[in-house]
Design a protein around this motif. Structure first.
Motif, PDB file in Angstrom:
ATOM      1  N   ALA A   1      15.396 -15.552 -39.837  1.00  9.01           N
ATOM      2  CA  ALA A   1      15.944 -14.302 -40.372  1.00  9.01           C
ATOM      3  C   ALA A   1      15.365 -13.101 -39.632  1.00  9.01           C
ATOM      4  O   ALA A   1      16.091 -12.143 -39.307  1.00  9.01           O
ATOM      5  CB  ALA A   1      15.648 -14.203 -41.870  1.00  9.01           C
ATOM      6  N   ALA A   2      14.060 -13.148 -39.346  1.00  4.39           N
ATOM      7  CA  ALA A   2      13.424 -12.050 -38.617  1.00  4.39           C
ATOM      8  C   ALA A   2      13.995 -11.925 -37.206  1.00  4.39           C
ATOM      9  O   ALA A   2      14.182 -10.815 -36.692  1.00  4.39           O
ATOM     10  CB  ALA A   2      11.915 -12.275 -38.565  1.00  4.39           C
ATOM     11  N   PHE A   3      14.277 -13.062 -36.577  1.00  3.97           N
ATOM     12  CA  PHE A   3      14.874 -13.061 -35.239  1.00  3.97           C
ATOM     13  C   PHE A   3      16.230 -12.363 -35.248  1.00  3.97           C
ATOM     14  O   PHE A   3      16.488 -11.459 -34.434  1.00  3.97           O
ATOM     15  CB  PHE A   3      15.010 -14.502 -34.748  1.00  3.97           C
TER      16      PHE A   3
ATOM     17  N   TYR B   1      17.036  -8.555 -33.437  1.00  6.66           N
ATOM     18  CA  TYR B   1      17.973  -8.442 -32.317  1.00  6.66           C
ATOM     19  C   TYR B   1      19.398  -8.111 -32.770  1.00  6.66           C
ATOM     20  O   TYR B   1      20.350  -8.310 -32.008  1.00  6.66           O
ATOM     21  CB  TYR B   1      17.955  -9.732 -31.499  1.00  6.66           C
ATOM     22  N   ALA B   2      19.538  -7.574 -33.966  1.00  6.56           N
ATOM     23  CA  ALA B   2      20.867  -7.320 -34.522  1.00  6.56           C
ATOM     24  C   ALA B   2      21.721  -6.451 -33.603  1.00  6.56           C
ATOM     25  O   ALA B   2      22.920  -6.710 -33.415  1.00  6.56           O
ATOM     26  CB  ALA B   2      20.743  -6.669 -35.897  1.00  6.56           C
TER      27      ALA B   2
ATOM     28  N   TYR C   1      21.691  -6.256 -30.465  1.00  6.72           N
ATOM     29  CA  TYR C   1      22.103  -7.018 -29.285  1.00  6.72           C
ATOM     30  C   TYR C   1      23.199  -8.030 -29.614  1.00  6.72           C
ATOM     31  O   TYR C   1      23.987  -8.410 -28.747  1.00  6.72           O
ATOM     32  CB  TYR C   1      20.896  -7.766 -28.702  1.00  6.72           C
ATOM     33  N   LEU C   2      23.231  -8.477 -30.862  1.00  7.00           N
ATOM     34  CA  LEU C   2      24.145  -9.546 -31.244  1.00  7.00           C
ATOM     35  C   LEU C   2      25.446  -9.025 -31.843  1.00  7.00           C
ATOM     36  O   LEU C   2      26.453  -9.738 -31.844  1.00  7.00           O
ATOM     37  CB  LEU C   2      23.456 -10.467 -32.259  1.00  7.00           C
ATOM     38  N   ASP C   3      25.433  -7.819 -32.329  1.00  7.57           N
ATOM     39  CA  ASP C   3      26.575  -7.264 -33.047  1.00  7.57           C
ATOM     40  C   ASP C   3      27.818  -7.192 -32.160  1.00  7.57           C
ATOM     41  O   ASP C   3      27.839  -6.507 -31.133  1.00  7.57           O
ATOM     42  CB  ASP C   3      26.230  -5.868 -33.566  1.00  7.57           C
ATOM     43  N   GLY C   4      28.846  -7.925 -32.548  1.00  7.46           N
ATOM     44  CA  GLY C   4      30.128  -7.860 -31.865  1.00  7.46           C
ATOM     45  C   GLY C   4      30.216  -8.644 -30.572  1.00  7.46           C
ATOM     46  O   GLY C   4      31.269  -8.652 -29.929  1.00  7.46           O
ATOM     47  N   ARG C   5      29.125  -9.298 -30.166  1.00  2.82           N
ATOM     48  CA  ARG C   5      29.128 -10.043 -28.907  1.00  2.82           C
ATOM     49  C   ARG C   5      29.212 -11.545 -29.157  1.00  2.82           C
ATOM     50  O   ARG C   5      28.777 -12.030 -30.191  1.00  2.82           O
ATOM     51  CB  ARG C   5      27.845  -9.768 -28.116  1.00  2.82           C
ATOM     52  N   PRO C   6      29.713 -12.303 -28.187  1.00  2.00           N
ATOM     53  CA  PRO C   6      29.520 -13.755 -28.234  1.00  2.00           C
ATOM     54  C   PRO C   6      28.020 -14.043 -28.165  1.00  2.00           C
ATOM     55  O   PRO C   6      27.314 -13.475 -27.321  1.00  2.00           O
ATOM     56  CB  PRO C   6      30.239 -14.252 -26.975  1.00  2.00           C
ATOM     57  N   VAL C   7      27.523 -14.895 -29.052  1.00  2.00           N
ATOM     58  CA  VAL C   7      26.083 -15.119 -29.172  1.00  2.00           C
ATOM     59  C   VAL C   7      25.753 -16.576 -28.880  1.00  2.00           C
ATOM     60  O   VAL C   7      26.350 -17.491 -29.457  1.00  2.00           O
ATOM     61  CB  VAL C   7      25.578 -14.747 -30.579  1.00  2.00           C
ATOM     62  N   THR C   8      24.782 -16.774 -27.994  1.00  3.53           N
ATOM     63  CA  THR C   8      24.253 -18.103 -27.707  1.00  3.53           C
ATOM     64  C   THR C   8      22.746 -18.072 -27.912  1.00  3.53           C
ATOM     65  O   THR C   8      22.063 -17.200 -27.372  1.00  3.53           O
ATOM     66  CB  THR C   8      24.570 -18.531 -26.265  1.00  3.53           C
TER      67      THR C   8
END
Length: 400
Positions: free
Chosen positions: A24-26, A30-31, A33-40
């Motif tokens: 959850a902290a991760f 990085y929210a 960086y992850l918002d709206g993007r394809p996430v791996t």
């Protein structure tokens, strides 16, 4: 929007049996960086020997060593003592700021927590659950490293040293244990997920790696694998270290990537490159052109401790010109296995990476990648994250 590829290790968990708070902290850290993007998310427990040694679903309580060290000492207390004395003399007393030993830091153990496959499955599940809670469609990959750099590597150095005679620099120490996919395995009676009756004499190492990887990701419901450190090509990071690119070697490497593609099916195959252009990989290492076509993504490495800065942009352009795998641009902050911090220790390269991404590299890349935690299990500090996010947004702007 660019794909965000973040590497995560178990060091972020205070309790390996309760990974949910760390996950959850991760996602929170990085929210932006992850918002709206394809996430791996690339989850990296070890050198990958836990994949190579995996015996199947009935053996999930089998334990394995994990990358719980800084500058792993390869089980040699004498080496640890000598390295740390040298580091203290040259760095702390002498004020040295150089590639090694400064970047590696002292040798020490970060965690004594045991790891097994059931615990690891809980880590995967926690990532899936938190991503679902946040409505993020995450792609979850495992990590397979050709060498023995980060922790004990029983499969490479104990069970099958006959195919792992290549060497690597680990924290300033040249060590054996780098796997060569073109070599043949000796018979092995151990149980493996892909070979429950054991390994037959003469099986190409690449065939075993591919089949075992396919079985592992299927059993754990993963989305694929990231092959690290130029997996398949022996002679790390420098064309001068590459073995002769004979037709036989090129054919063996091609066979490995063919087998890996077949074993993964529609799951993802990411590959971390040599730091050099595709044409150098083909001419010096004997990389077959067909291998790139088997990949879903190729990570263009830019790590400051290794990269030749003048190679970064030509490398990006060469990988984009392949017209096949997505090109991921490596960004450097911290390292999960050594204690350097590029945004502090090599500011020149750190800024140059970002200058290229915001400028001439932007048109050629489909994503970015970086280590999400340092060797102590802490996330990248807010300052470097904020300034780098501005660079990524600038790089994305022309395509919006």
């Amino acid at each position: 929007m660019m794909e965000a590829v973040l590497w995560l290790t178990p060091k972020v968990f205070d309790d390996l049996t309760d990974p949910a708070p760390g996950v959850a902290a991760f996602f929170e850290h990085y929210a932006a960086y992850l918002d709206g993007r394809p996430v791996t998310v690339v989850f990296c427990p070890s050198n990958g020997d836990h994949i190579l040694g995996y015996a199947g679903p009935d053996h999930r309580r089998d334990r394995f060593d994990w990358a719980r060290y800084n500058c792993y000492a390869h089980g040699d207390p004498g080496l640890t003592r000598a390295h740390n004395r040298d580091w203290l003399t040259r760095v702390r007393e002498g004020g040295e700021r150089s590639f090694n030993p400064y970047s590696a830091g002292p040798m020490f153990t970060v965690s004594e927590q045991p790891m097994d496959y059931e615990i690891l499955a809980g880590c995967y599940a926690a990532i899936r659950a938190e991503a679902a809670r946040r409505s993020i469609a995450v792609r979850l990959l495992e990590y397979l490293e050709p060498g023995p750099e980060f922790c004990r590597s029983e499969w490479k150095t104990v069970r099958h040293p006959e195919v792992s005679a290549g060497t690597a620099d680990a924290g300033g120490h040249v060590i054996p244990g780098v796997l060569d996919v073109t070599m043949a395995l000796h018979a092995d009676e151990n149980v493996y997920a892909a070979y429950p009756a054991g390994v037959p004499e003469g099986l190409p190492a690449g065939d075993f790696v591919a089949a075992q990887t396919g079985a592992y990701v299927a059993d754990f419901g993963l989305d694929g694998i990231l092959l690290g450190n130029q997996f398949g090509l022996v002679g790390f990071w420098d064309p001068a270290r590459a073995p002769a690119p004979t037709p036989e070697r090129t054919a063996g490497v091609a066979r490995f990537f063919d087998r890996m593609r077949d074993a993964l099916g529609d799951r993802q195959l990411y590959w971390m490159d040599t730091y050099w252009r595709a044409e150098v990989e083909m001419s010096a290492w004997g990389m077959p052109a067909s291998a790139y076509a088997r990949m879903d993504a190729v990570l263009v490495c830019t790590f400051a401790v290794l990269v030749e800065r003048t190679e970064i942009l030509p490398n990006v352009r060469s990988k984009a010109a392949l017209g096949g795998p997505r090109v991921l641009y490596g960004l450097d902050f911290v390292d999960p296995w050594y204690w350097y911090r590029t945004h502090l220790d090599d500011r020149r390269t750190y800024l140059y990476q970002r200058e290229l991404l915001a400028g001439p590299a932007a048109a050629h890349v489909g994503g970015f990648s970086f280590f999400a935690n340092d060797t102590f299990g802490h996330f990248v500090p807010e300052g470097p994250l904020t300034e780098t996010l501005a660079v990524i947004l600038a790089a994305e702007a022309p395509s919006q």
